[in-house]
Write a protein that holds these residues in place. Sequence first.
Motif, short mmCIF file in Angstrom:
data_model
loop_
_atom_site.label_atom_id
_atom_site.label_comp_id
_atom_site.label_asym_id
_atom_site.label_seq_id
_atom_site.Cartn_x
_atom_site.Cartn_y
_atom_site.Cartn_z
N PHE A 163 34.66 50.74 56.14
CA PHE A 163 34.76 51.35 54.59
C PHE A 163 33.57 50.85 54.04
N ALA A 164 32.91 51.79 53.10
CA ALA A 164 31.64 51.47 52.46
C ALA A 164 31.70 51.28 51.11
N ASP A 165 32.90 51.08 50.24
CA ASP A 165 33.05 51.01 48.96
C ASP A 165 32.59 49.60 48.41
N SER A 166 32.84 48.60 49.27
CA SER A 166 32.64 47.35 48.54
C SER A 166 31.19 47.11 48.03
N PHE A 167 30.29 47.83 48.70
CA PHE A 167 28.90 47.58 48.30
C PHE A 167 28.68 47.73 46.47
N MET A 168 29.69 48.78 45.97
CA MET A 168 29.38 49.33 44.57
C MET A 168 30.12 48.19 43.67
N TRP A 169 30.60 47.13 44.15
CA TRP A 169 31.30 46.17 43.29
C TRP A 169 30.83 44.62 43.48
N PRO A 170 29.63 44.54 43.34
CA PRO A 170 29.06 43.24 43.78
C PRO A 170 29.01 42.28 42.33
N PHE A 171 29.23 42.67 41.27
CA PHE A 171 29.30 41.96 39.96
C PHE A 171 30.46 41.14 39.75
N ASN A 172 30.58 40.52 38.53
CA ASN A 172 31.75 40.10 37.95
C ASN A 172 32.77 41.23 37.31
N ASN A 173 33.88 41.14 38.14
CA ASN A 173 34.86 42.30 38.26
C ASN A 173 36.11 42.08 37.25
N ALA A 174 35.93 41.35 36.34
CA ALA A 174 37.10 40.80 35.41
C ALA A 174 37.50 42.18 34.70
N HIS A 175 36.67 42.88 34.21
CA HIS A 175 37.14 44.24 33.48
C HIS A 175 37.91 45.18 34.45
N GLU A 176 37.07 45.47 35.63
CA GLU A 176 37.59 46.17 36.74
C GLU A 176 39.03 46.04 37.09
N THR A 177 39.29 44.74 37.45
CA THR A 177 40.44 44.28 37.92
C THR A 177 41.62 44.25 36.96
N ALA A 178 41.36 44.15 35.40
CA ALA A 178 42.27 44.09 34.54
C ALA A 178 42.76 45.52 34.01
N ARG A 179 42.16 46.48 34.52
CA ARG A 179 42.39 47.75 34.01
C ARG A 179 43.79 48.23 34.13
N ASN A 180 44.41 47.98 35.24
CA ASN A 180 46.04 48.23 35.62
C ASN A 180 46.35 47.41 36.64
N ALA A 181 47.61 47.55 36.84
CA ALA A 181 48.10 46.45 37.91
C ALA A 181 47.69 46.85 39.33
N GLU A 183 44.53 48.31 40.06
CA GLU A 183 43.18 47.91 40.44
C GLU A 183 43.29 46.38 40.60
N GLY A 184 44.34 45.67 39.98
CA GLY A 184 44.59 44.07 40.18
C GLY A 184 44.74 43.70 41.72
N VAL A 185 45.23 44.87 42.26
CA VAL A 185 45.39 44.68 43.86
C VAL A 185 44.20 45.10 44.70
N TYR A 186 43.67 46.16 44.21
CA TYR A 186 42.60 46.64 45.01
C TYR A 186 41.20 45.98 44.77
N ILE A 187 40.88 45.63 43.73
CA ILE A 187 39.61 45.13 43.38
C ILE A 187 39.20 44.02 43.88
N PRO A 188 39.92 42.79 44.11
CA PRO A 188 39.91 41.67 44.66
C PRO A 188 39.87 42.10 46.33
N LEU A 189 40.37 42.88 46.73
CA LEU A 189 40.29 43.35 48.39
C LEU A 189 38.81 43.58 48.44
N GLN A 190 38.16 44.35 47.36
CA GLN A 190 36.79 44.84 47.60
C GLN A 190 35.88 43.76 47.62
#
Length: 450
Positions: A163-181, A183-190
């Motif tokens: 998987f190559a997605d995670s390189f796109m999430w190197p910053f503080n992902n507080a907004h990304e994770t809070a978008r919906n339930a 993303e709350g599962v997906y983004i921490p896994l990235q």
Amino acid sequence: MKVGLAKLGTRSTLFLGIAFGSTHAMAQARPLPGNDVQQIYQRLLPQIDKIAAFDHHAHPGYSDDPDVDAMAAPPNATEALRTRDDNPELAVAAKALFGYPYSDLTPEHAKWLLDKKKQLKAQLTGTAYFDSILDKLNIETSVANRAMMADYLDPKRFVWVFFADSFMWPFNNAHETARNADEGVYIPLQEKMLQRWMQPETVSKLPAHFSAYLTFISRVLEDNAKRGGIAMKFEVAYFRPTTFSDPSSTQAEEIYQRYIAGGIPSEKEYRTFQDFIFRYLVQEGGRLHLPVHIHTAVGIGDYFNLSQSNIMNLESVLRDPRYASTTFVMIHGGYPPEREAIWLAAMKNVYLDSSFGELAQYPAAFKDTLKMWLETFPDKVTFGTDCFPYNEVLGAEESYWLGVKSSRMALAAALAEMVSEGEITEPRALELAHAYLHDTAVKLYGGRVR
Ligand SMILES: [Zn+2]
């Protein structure tokens, strides 16, 4: 219109020359199959069953193995009818694979299946258990699209797509994770995946400078290729829209330098940065001969946004001549707009994988998808199961069975109709079957798979 007519002259001359014994149909195509369609299907299916397949998209592994994917299904996600774990076809799968004696999967009956698998795993140690599953299904080689490879999968039979997605999430992902339930599962896994890529590179924290970050990405790709990775996979459609702008490296660099040490980027800043990284990865896929697999279909999770992740959003990337040396595989063929999607395969470097289409639809409907694809670009479509361990009872084993059986049946039915309607001959039908089930995909990897 004009293009087709212009070509017709040369093609009909050729056609007359090889009329008898050729693999092209003789008659004018008819709009309905004849009475012979059932017989043709019965003749084709056993021959199609004998073709050793290359499964171009699958997630093999045990249900308690967190590495079967880089993401996880959000809890309580709505499943479409056929992919629910109470699908009675899964009991048929268990019967075919393990001699399961019941026709339902009630907890008392399911215990039989659990015990049987436990007993087999004790006999077939190491990589032998999963090899035996592929043997039963006549799958020669299967992609293992997994976070990491497992030592219980035979590297001669299972080839890694990382998987190559995670390189796109190197910053503080507080907004990304809070978008919906979801993303709350997906983004921490990235975030976790990005950390895992850092370990083999002995990097304890992300580089302070953007150019070093790009070097780090390239090194991970190169190392993954050395460790047997044959392609990189994006499931980005689960995490953000698949519309990619074309920012400059200066724009991306400014954002990286601003946020790598802390602070939360705005959604616009984050997207701009990701758009650049996505295109960088696509370009590297060309340089390193790592085909780029992209999830292009509806996905699990109630918040999966179909319009924002529509396969046609990718058209500007796929038809960009800068990426002509990158091979793209559109995983799941864009389903449900798979009818539009097949025209993307007009690009010489773009292929469609049919996995999941054969699970989301019953064979009667999937047959129509395959037929339409085979009538358009038959040399650009590949077979995959999207097998996944559903739970402790219903594993990747039953999921493989449902995918491969459904695909072979739908393929035989699509080709039977094409033969009966005067579009192709039976020998040509079998050539197309070999191409779809094995040859077309294998050719993409330049001898690294078989
Ligand atoms: Zn998948």
